[in-house]
Design a protein around this motif. Sequence first.
Motif: not given
Length: 746
Positions: A131-154
């Motif tokens: 948190i203190n020093s390292n940078w981070w980036l989060t990417f948009i989701n890939d539309p090729s991946v089925p929505e059922s996968i993108l929604r996630g689960d537990t």
Amino acid sequence: MISRPTLGGRIRPRYSPRLPQSSPFVLSSRYTGLSTMAKLPRLPVPDLRKTLDRYLQSIQPFLREDEARGRSLFEVSYAKRVQWVDDFEKGVGRLCQHKLHELDARSPHNWLDDNIWTNFAYLSWRAPLLINSNWWLTFINDPSVPESILRGDTASGIEPWQVRRAACILHRVLDWRARMVNQHPDPDTTRTGVWLLTNTEKMFNTCRLPEAGADALASRNPASEHAQDVMLMLHDFVYTVRVCEDDRTPLPVQIIEDRIRAVVLDVVKRIEAGESAVPVGVLTSDDRDRWAENYQHLLSLSPANASTFRAINESIMALSLDHYTAMPSHYPTPTSPSSSRSSHTSVPALDSDAEVQAHLHNTRSPPRARNRWFDKSLTLSLERNTRAGAMGEHAPVDALVPSIVFDYGVVAGIDPSAFSEPVPRPLTLEEAHVNDGEKGWSRLDWVADERIEAQIREAEGRAQASIDNSEVGILEFGEYGSDWIGKVARLPPDAYTQLALQLAWYRSRGVLTATYETALTRMFNAGRTECVRSASVEGLDFVQAAKEWGRGAGCVAEGDQYDVEPRALLPLLQHAIQTHARRTREAATGRGIDRHLLGLKLMLEELPVDASTSTLSSLDSPSSSSPTDPSQKRTHPLFTDPLFSRSQEWKLSTSGLSAGYHFRGTGFGAGWEDGYGINYLIAPHRIKFCIESKFSSTLTSTNKFKQYIADALRDMQAICEAGELELKDGKKKSVDGVETRVQARL
């Protein structure tokens, strides 16, 4: 205060995200020698007098505030600082400046980046990287991946689509590496292109090495047996996977996917056999000196650990596959500043704030800091539902470079034609029968003892406490962006955004603070960054006048109304923006002050303690080194002045990035316990702010500060629009005989 050096924001200028064929970054397929490339000039040693004059300008707003609060008269306090500056320039400052020029003359690239900055800003810092020093980036989701996968689960376990997307992003990043390292730009490549070429190589095949007092960077070894491998982490098990040919050409993405799948199945077999990993990676999230001790202890336990460290350090980058989809309950929120790993949680809606927040948290700080190697300069991570992001250690390069690389890595998405099967098949143990002689991957195992296991447990607790104390949030302001700022308001978007942050801070705290904005010195050979001091007298004039103007005036009692003339506020805003734009140009062209002041201070500390070069008496100056104590470092009132330190307390640490169309969020940690770390992305029709602060401070709130920023942006737009109308309509107002005022309390 968080113990850290005087640096703040990290990411900055703009770039072309899709690299069209006309882009100066596009490399030729033919070889052209380095001698034909544009030559970058050396970063200069700034003029001493000009640096000191600019420093005096930068402290004026703080002295003005002190006078307004009855602490000291501006003229008296300022005259004292002028006296110290003049004494430094005429005395020991000349010697310090001469020593900087000598240092520059014997440096291969420049006085700053070869000798001072990386060590001072990063490697000597002993606080945890998490948190203190390292940078981070989060990417948009890939539309090729089925929505059922993108929604996630537990559920728990690696998902085949997760492996496929990992292979695709990794292949694109490796393709960039091969293009930039194996080839050279056309002769007419811009200086920015040359800068990018040289910096790309710095972030691959290296790692931060923990050492007592100050860390080091692993030397890149092109001949290493691991130079074409990536480090892969899953369930805290560590592997190397061969992903490139010896000439750095990436293997086909199908082969990379097959090898990652084979490692996943090997981990499944090990877990089913009752084996569990020793999560040594957690130690990389700890205090640097403590990690250095444990690092040496691990080396002493077995030569196998030395081999494992060597493979990690010399590998291209890291890939972390998480066996879960991060849920909001795993991370703290403003209403619940503690996390839990309860399995009884609802899955948030796709693209909801809660879902994006969980993605952001997990990329930079997974629960208990597991399944990461925080020392690695590049780490690509993917969750079970294919959410992807990147994190990196800051010392080798500034975050603009990896942001460009990963933008290239995610822009194309998954290409089904690159695989034998368009839909990845389920992962089954029957698939794990691979010829050992050609498998292309290896286990990296640890030899540990009770001491290391105890240290890991303690480090987990400290890491989780840091994670639970971090309030991170994203403001996506969609009412206007750079198009309106530049074309309608006719103001530079970055400076405009900086003034919005100044106004938001002043309204939230009622006092000015030192503000850091990163400027890249990329026009120079091996140039890195300089600080733009955003706080200015002109900025103070504006925020004080606008503090109680408009819907952002949180300090105004409910129901009160304030009539304010935009004709008065608009010039104040314009002057503040002009000052900021000038300081930005100075910083980017090697005329900034903070790196120069640092160099002068360090040169002074190397001199023998001797008061003969100073004309000031001890009564005129703050505490300084006694000439009779040889153990003390040489000082000067310029640097021992409390205001010098106060002017570098970057409680508002900021930096700007590109439009960031392929990033859901970005960021870095706040530099001070009661401050904010803010990365912003300016697009034509929106501005995105990614904010981090600490729950432990009663003075900060990421959630509330988002509203302050939004209100400031709305009010500044109203000031610009109403101010222009008032100026253009001056004749009509005179005819009407009435002085028209704009009622700003909306």
